[in-house]
Design a protein around this motif. Structure first.
Motif, PDB file in Angstrom:
ATOM      1  N   SER A  36       0.842  -1.186   0.000  1.00 29.37           N
ATOM      2  CA  SER A  36       0.000   0.000   0.000  1.00 29.37           C
ATOM      3  C   SER A  36       0.883   1.245   0.000  1.00 29.37           C
ATOM      4  O   SER A  36       1.947   1.267   0.601  1.00 29.37           O
ATOM      5  CB  SER A  36      -0.925   0.007   1.216  1.00 29.37           C
ATOM      6  OG  SER A  36      -0.155   0.019   2.394  1.00 29.37           O
ATOM      7  N   ALA A  39      -0.036   7.338   2.843  1.00 31.70           N
ATOM      8  CA  ALA A  39      -0.932   8.469   2.600  1.00 31.70           C
ATOM      9  C   ALA A  39      -0.125   9.752   2.472  1.00 31.70           C
ATOM     10  O   ALA A  39       0.790  10.007   3.243  1.00 31.70           O
ATOM     11  CB  ALA A  39      -1.933   8.586   3.736  1.00 31.70           C
ATOM     12  N   THR A  44      -6.319  10.204   2.261  1.00 30.73           N
ATOM     13  CA  THR A  44      -6.635   8.858   1.812  1.00 30.73           C
ATOM     14  C   THR A  44      -8.030   8.886   1.214  1.00 30.73           C
ATOM     15  O   THR A  44      -8.797   9.826   1.441  1.00 30.73           O
ATOM     16  CB  THR A  44      -6.595   7.851   2.974  1.00 30.73           C
ATOM     17  OG1 THR A  44      -7.578   8.229   3.936  1.00 30.73           O
ATOM     18  CG2 THR A  44      -5.225   7.803   3.629  1.00 30.73           C
ATOM     19  N   GLN A  45      -8.355   7.859   0.460  1.00 30.22           N
ATOM     20  CA  GLN A  45      -9.664   7.809  -0.189  1.00 30.22           C
ATOM     21  C   GLN A  45     -10.784   7.833   0.841  1.00 30.22           C
ATOM     22  O   GLN A  45     -11.762   8.558   0.699  1.00 30.22           O
ATOM     23  CB  GLN A  45      -9.753   6.555  -1.064  1.00 30.22           C
ATOM     24  CG  GLN A  45     -11.025   6.451  -1.869  1.00 30.22           C
ATOM     25  CD  GLN A  45     -11.150   7.514  -2.933  1.00 30.22           C
ATOM     26  OE1 GLN A  45     -10.160   8.040  -3.420  1.00 30.22           O
ATOM     27  NE2 GLN A  45     -12.362   7.844  -3.296  1.00 30.22           N
TER      28      GLN A  45
END
Length: 89
Positions: A36, A39, A44-45
């Motif tokens: 991943s 961030a 972040t989403q």
């Protein structure tokens, strides 16, 4: 009851699964570890989705307050409106 092959790995650390003698039926050990991205400054989403939802609720709340009280938000906090910049020309 069917489950996805990776659903079992969500609850157990991969190090625990790699030590098991035999994986249970239907569990597939991932060949590559997912990586991943860190961030960027906390963006972040998921955080952006919650921020936008909170913004929409606040904006709708502002409209409701203005509709009920028949005054704008600036008038409610004491800012005089309607006079422009009041510059002498």
């Amino acid at each position: 009851m069917s489950s996805s092959p990776l659903s079992s790995t969500l609850f157990y650390p991969l190090s625990t699964l790699s030590r098991a003698a035999k994986l249970p039926d239907g569990v597939i050990f991932p060949k590559v570890q997912p990586k991943s991205q860190p961030a960027f400054l906390g963006f972040t989403q998921t955080a952006e989705i919650w921020n936008s939802r909170a913004c929409m609720m606040g904006l709708i709340g502002t409209f409701i307050v203005e509709l009920i009280l028949n005054k704008g938000i600036l008038e409610l906090i004491g800012v005089e409106i309607g006079k422009g910049l009041d510059l002498p020309l």
